[in-house]
Design a protein around this motif. Structure first.
Motif, short mmCIF file in Angstrom:
data_model
loop_
_atom_site.label_atom_id
_atom_site.label_comp_id
_atom_site.label_asym_id
_atom_site.label_seq_id
_atom_site.Cartn_x
_atom_site.Cartn_y
_atom_site.Cartn_z
N ILE A 176 -149.22 0.37 112.06
CA ILE A 176 -147.86 0.73 112.17
C ILE A 176 -147.21 -0.16 111.13
N ALA A 177 -146.76 0.20 109.89
CA ALA A 177 -146.08 -0.81 108.88
C ALA A 177 -145.00 0.02 108.23
N PRO A 178 -143.95 0.48 108.81
CA PRO A 178 -142.97 1.20 108.26
C PRO A 178 -142.33 0.70 106.80
N PRO A 179 -142.18 1.54 105.73
CA PRO A 179 -141.48 1.11 104.73
C PRO A 179 -140.00 0.83 104.99
N ALA A 180 -139.37 0.23 103.84
CA ALA A 180 -137.98 -0.12 104.30
C ALA A 180 -137.22 1.16 104.08
N GLY A 181 -136.44 1.30 104.69
CA GLY A 181 -135.52 2.64 105.09
C GLY A 181 -135.84 3.51 105.99
N THR A 182 -136.92 3.31 106.82
CA THR A 182 -137.33 4.23 107.78
C THR A 182 -136.72 3.98 108.87
N LYS A 183 -136.28 5.11 109.58
CA LYS A 183 -135.53 5.14 110.83
C LYS A 183 -136.12 4.32 111.81
N PHE A 184 -135.66 3.58 112.36
CA PHE A 184 -136.16 2.56 113.65
C PHE A 184 -136.31 3.54 114.76
N ASP A 185 -137.62 3.18 115.09
CA ASP A 185 -138.30 3.79 116.38
C ASP A 185 -138.60 2.89 117.46
N PRO A 186 -137.97 2.84 118.55
CA PRO A 186 -138.35 2.04 119.51
C PRO A 186 -139.59 2.14 119.98
N HIS A 187 -140.40 3.32 119.87
CA HIS A 187 -141.60 3.45 120.58
C HIS A 187 -142.65 2.85 119.68
N HIS A 188 -142.46 2.64 118.42
CA HIS A 188 -143.43 1.91 117.40
C HIS A 188 -142.94 0.65 116.61
N HIS A 189 -141.66 0.42 116.89
CA HIS A 189 -141.20 -0.90 116.25
C HIS A 189 -140.55 -1.68 117.32
N GLN A 190 -140.55 -3.13 117.02
CA GLN A 190 -139.61 -3.88 117.84
C GLN A 190 -138.76 -4.59 116.99
N ALA A 191 -137.51 -4.50 117.29
CA ALA A 191 -136.47 -4.95 116.25
C ALA A 191 -136.29 -6.67 116.75
N ILE A 192 -136.52 -7.49 115.71
CA ILE A 192 -136.55 -8.90 115.83
C ILE A 192 -135.16 -9.39 115.77
N SER A 193 -134.51 -8.94 114.65
CA SER A 193 -133.13 -9.22 114.29
C SER A 193 -132.33 -7.85 113.45
N VAL A 194 -131.04 -8.23 113.60
CA VAL A 194 -130.40 -7.06 112.74
C VAL A 194 -129.49 -7.78 111.75
N VAL A 195 -129.66 -7.14 110.62
CA VAL A 195 -129.35 -7.83 109.11
C VAL A 195 -128.12 -6.62 108.47
N PRO A 196 -127.23 -7.22 107.97
CA PRO A 196 -126.31 -6.46 106.94
C PRO A 196 -127.37 -6.08 105.83
N ALA A 197 -127.28 -4.98 105.49
CA ALA A 197 -127.88 -4.27 104.27
C ALA A 197 -127.13 -3.19 103.69
N GLU A 198 -127.43 -2.97 102.52
CA GLU A 198 -127.11 -1.78 101.78
C GLU A 198 -127.95 -0.60 101.94
N GLN A 199 -128.24 -0.10 103.26
CA GLN A 199 -128.93 0.92 103.48
C GLN A 199 -128.38 1.64 104.80
N GLU A 200 -128.72 2.83 105.14
CA GLU A 200 -128.35 3.41 106.51
C GLU A 200 -128.70 2.57 107.49
N ALA A 201 -127.51 2.56 108.45
CA ALA A 201 -127.69 1.87 109.85
C ALA A 201 -128.79 2.21 110.65
N ASN A 202 -129.28 1.32 111.25
CA ASN A 202 -130.48 1.51 112.34
C ASN A 202 -131.85 1.89 111.55
N THR A 203 -131.90 1.21 110.35
CA THR A 203 -133.06 1.57 109.72
C THR A 203 -134.06 0.32 109.59
N VAL A 204 -135.20 0.29 109.07
CA VAL A 204 -136.06 -0.75 108.79
C VAL A 204 -135.76 -1.58 107.50
#
Length: 184
Positions: free
Chosen positions: A130-158
């Protein structure tokens, strides 16, 4: 006229029926003997049914015991195929460590070959990365968010993958550790 001349072709069934009727008529029916005969018959049937029941019960117990043995063996040897897939990886690591005076290039080459063997062994055993590319929608079933950072992409994406996750079949063994974008 004699009896033989009256009926030249005697019917054997009629004679048998007559003999049975005469025997029944000559012996009076004893109700006690009839009941005892029926009781003996019922006891024989009961013994037969009890034997059939015991045999069926033994068959069920044997089937249950065989199933329990199969389950125990399956649990005991469940990792056998996986371990067999990992043995070449172990052999490669041991062979690499046994070489004296190894250069950095040889170590890197051997490590890459061993990593390919390990990935191949995992794939054969249905362990998927499980290695989602940048910009993939965050999926709590497969991903664990370590931190939230400001970025120039859609909200709640990897944004980045800090550590790959793994799943076997549909079960997540370890979620991917990721940073995600902050909601705007």
């Amino acid at each position: 006229m004699s009896e033989a001349t009256q009926n030249p072709h005697p019917n054997p069934l009629n004679e048998a029926e007559l003999a049975a009727a005469e025997a029944t008529a000559s012996t009076p029916t004893d109700p006690l003997a009839d009941v005892q005969a029926e009781l003996t018959n019922l006891k024989a049937q009961n013994a037969d049914l009890a034997d059939q029941f015991l045999r069926a019960q033994a068959d069920v117990q044997n089937a249950r015991r065989r199933a329990d043995d199969e389950i125990a063996k399956a649990r005991k040897f469940a990792v056998e195929g996986f371990a067999d897939s990992l043995l070449p990886v172990l052999d490669s690591l041991e062979a690499g460590l046994a070489i004296p005076n190894v250069t950095i290039e040889q170590i890197r080459e051997g490590s890459e070959a061993t990593l390919r063997q390990l990935k191949s062994a995992l794939e054969r055993n249905k362990v998927v990365e499980i290695a989602p590319p940048a910009g993939t929608k965050f999926d709590p079933h497969h991903h664990q968010a370590i931190s939230v950072v400001p970025a120039e992409q859609e909200a709640n994406t990897v944004v980045t993958v800090l550590q790959k996750g793994y799943q076997i079949a549909d079960r997540v063994l370890r979620p991917a550790l990721v940073t995600v974008t902050a909601p705007k």
